[in-house]
Write an enzyme that holds these catalytic residues in place. Structure first.
Site, PDB file in Angstrom:
ATOM      1  N   ARG A 119       0.839  -1.197   0.000  1.00 10.62           N
ATOM      2  CA  ARG A 119       0.000   0.000   0.000  1.00 10.62           C
ATOM      3  C   ARG A 119       0.875   1.249   0.000  1.00 10.62           C
ATOM      4  NH1 ARG A 119      -2.581  -3.305   3.976  1.00 10.62           N
ATOM      5  NH2 ARG A 119      -4.670  -4.001   3.351  1.00 10.62           N
TER       6      ARG A 119
ATOM      7  N   LYS B 266      -2.418   0.536   7.790  1.00  7.83           N
ATOM      8  CA  LYS B 266      -3.876   0.401   7.794  1.00  7.83           C
ATOM      9  C   LYS B 266      -4.372  -0.548   8.866  1.00  7.83           C
ATOM     10  CE  LYS B 266      -7.815  -0.641   4.782  1.00  7.83           C
ATOM     11  NZ  LYS B 266      -8.260  -0.957   3.405  1.00  7.83           N
TER      12      LYS B 266
ATOM     13  N   HIS C 149      -2.900   2.334  -6.197  1.00  8.54           N
ATOM     14  CA  HIS C 149      -3.581   1.130  -5.733  1.00  8.54           C
ATOM     15  C   HIS C 149      -3.909   0.193  -6.886  1.00  8.54           C
ATOM     16  CE1 HIS C 149      -4.722  -0.144  -1.758  1.00  8.54           C
ATOM     17  NE2 HIS C 149      -5.819  -0.685  -2.197  1.00  8.54           N
TER      18      HIS C 149
ATOM     19  N   ARG D  84      -1.527  -2.637  -7.112  1.00  3.12           N
ATOM     20  CA  ARG D  84      -1.827  -3.664  -6.101  1.00  3.12           C
ATOM     21  C   ARG D  84      -2.954  -4.565  -6.590  1.00  3.12           C
ATOM     22  NH1 ARG D  84      -1.790  -4.491  -0.401  1.00  3.12           N
ATOM     23  NH2 ARG D  84      -3.839  -4.847   0.507  1.00  3.12           N
TER      24      ARG D  84
ATOM     25  N   HIS E  92      -4.229  -8.669   3.847  1.00  2.00           N
ATOM     26  CA  HIS E  92      -5.632  -8.597   4.249  1.00  2.00           C
ATOM     27  C   HIS E  92      -5.840  -9.357   5.559  1.00  2.00           C
ATOM     28  CE1 HIS E  92      -7.102  -7.875  -0.153  1.00  2.00           C
ATOM     29  NE2 HIS E  92      -6.705  -6.762   0.436  1.00  2.00           N
TER      30      HIS E  92
ATOM     31  N   TYR F  41     -11.528  -9.902  -5.921  1.00  2.00           N
ATOM     32  CA  TYR F  41     -10.728 -10.093  -7.123  1.00  2.00           C
ATOM     33  C   TYR F  41     -11.235 -11.258  -7.968  1.00  2.00           C
ATOM     34  CZ  TYR F  41      -7.639  -6.850  -4.802  1.00  2.00           C
ATOM     35  OH  TYR F  41      -7.135  -5.741  -4.190  1.00  2.00           O
TER      36      TYR F  41
END
Length: 413
Positions: free
Chosen positions: A256, A281, A354, A357, A380, A389
């Site tokens: 990120r 994050k 992003h 990513r 995640h 995805y």
């Protein structure tokens, strides 16, 4: 009157005044970059002292027009240079930078809710919310408090009816925005009760909103576009070396932007060939493999590109002072610069860092990488975040497609 100062001395006086007036760090850097151009031009012209006539001459030589002939209002791209030159005149004549517009005042909570909001801020910190998460939550709570203040509502007089009236003002917002606002509001109202600021838990007055978790598909680039982007970086100069390493971290490791900006020299474990950091994050530690191309790009930047600076952060600005990127910088300018240079045409929504990513995740799916593995690579907390995805894995979706004739034939049996 400071007309006796040289241009260099006047510039330093302006920059010191900006710092005294608490201008934003990014603004101070923008002034300094512009004044470096002014100093170079003055040196080439043999000019030692600043005057408005010199400022006009510099402006015309740099931008091909006179600022006194610009249309009103001044076009956006010319406003910063006009302002920067005007600041030199301000300090020269008045000893200070004259503000042309009022400075944004720090937020002041309605007096009736000030103590409660301060306590909620401490609670958010105690819960370990990231600085970005805290800023987002507080922004939403402030809108609610502004509504209450306009109605002269205090914690003692706050009722479920007032909450419902505020929720009604959100009816034209996007469903996901409404969901986010109401979630934060529910947390705040529950806190007011738990902390003793309100006798009743009004969180139950917040309606439940259903919004699809993923209504928008992730931004994914074609694989060849990513390589074209990387090839467009001029690695022969320091900025190019820095940008190339940044893009590789996003494209190869899926890092990120916040983690790339916060990456420190101590996070690089060369012997183990790993990068170990705490995600901005999630607050969770994660370990990335230090791939060969990524490692060599970082080494090239450290040896031949990174300015001399005491900052522990790996990537810094290449304009003095050499400091880390600002907390709100999204590095959008880096990817757009090389996308244009590579002739890559992608929708506006797909231009951000992003997108690299997202593209990595999509590529991993095409190679039949299990979702838990992809979730681990992307950092995640749950595979639920990774499942989005699946919607962009065209080959996988095609394998799931049913043949209508076979379905109908089976139904007739």
């Amino acid at each position: 009157m400071l007309e006796h100062l040289t241009i260099g001395e006047l510039v330093e006086r302006v920059l010191a005044e900006l710092k005294r007036l608490a201008y934003a760090q990014n603004t101070q850097l923008a002034y300094r970059r512009f004044y470096n151009q002014v100093l170079r031009y003055a040196k080439s012209q043999g000019v030692e002292h600043y005057s408005e006539a010199f400022g006009r001459k510099f402006f015309e030589a740099t931008y091909g027009c006179q600022w006194t002939e610009l249309p009103q209002p001044i076009p956006k791209k010319f406003r910063p240079p006009v302002r920067f030159l005007a600041s030199l005149t301000d300090v020269q004549l008045h000893g200070t930078v004259v503000r042309r517009r009022p400075k944004n005042r720090p937020y002041e909570a309605p007096p009736a809710f000030r103590t409660a909001l301060d306590a909620f801020t401490v609670e958010c910190q105690r819960r370990g919310y990231s600085s970005y998460g805290q800023r987002t939550r507080m922004g939403r709570i402030r809108l609610f408090l502004a509504f209450l203040a306009a109605e002269d509502i205090t914690p003692d007089t706050l009722t479920a009816r007032h909450v419902s009236r505020y929720v009604a003002t959100l009816m034209n917002y996007h469903p996901k925005t409404v969901l986010a606002i109401l979630t934060n509001l529910r947390t705040f109202l529950r806190f007011l009760h738990d902390a003793g600021f309100h006798a009743q838990d009004l969180s139950s007055a917040i309606p439940r909103v259903r919004a699809g978790r993923y209504e928008r598909l992730p931004s994914v680039w074609p694989a060849d576009s990513v390589q074209r982007l990387l090839n467009a970086v001029d690695r022969g100069n320091p900025t190019g070396k820095r940008d190339y390493a940044i893009l590789l971290l996003a494209a190869r490791l899926g890092m990120r932007v916040g983690d790339i900006k916060a990456l420190t020299l101590s996070a690089l474990h060369w012997e183990a060939k790993t990068i170990v950091l705490v995600q901005q994050k999630t607050g969770r530690a994660i370990e990335y493999p230090l791939l060969d191309d990524v490692g060599w790009a970082i080494i090239d930047y450290l040896k031949h590109g990174r300015p001399a600076t005491a900052s522990p952060v790996l990537f810094v600005r290449h304009h003095a002072p050499f400091e880390p990127f600002g907390p709100h910088a999204n590095l959008h300018h880096i990817i757009t610069r090389y996308a244009r240079r590579a002739g890559i045409s992608v929708p506006t929504a797909h231009h951000g860092m992003h997108a690299l990513r997202h593209t990595l995740a999509s590529a991993l799916l095409e190679r039949d990488t299990p979702l838990p593995v992809i979730a681990e690579i992307l950092g995640h907390l749950s595979t639920q975040s990774t499942q989005v995805y699946l919607a962009v894995d065209r080959a996988g979706l095609e394998r799931c497609a049913l043949d209508p004739e076979e379905v109908f034939a089976y139904g007739d049996e």
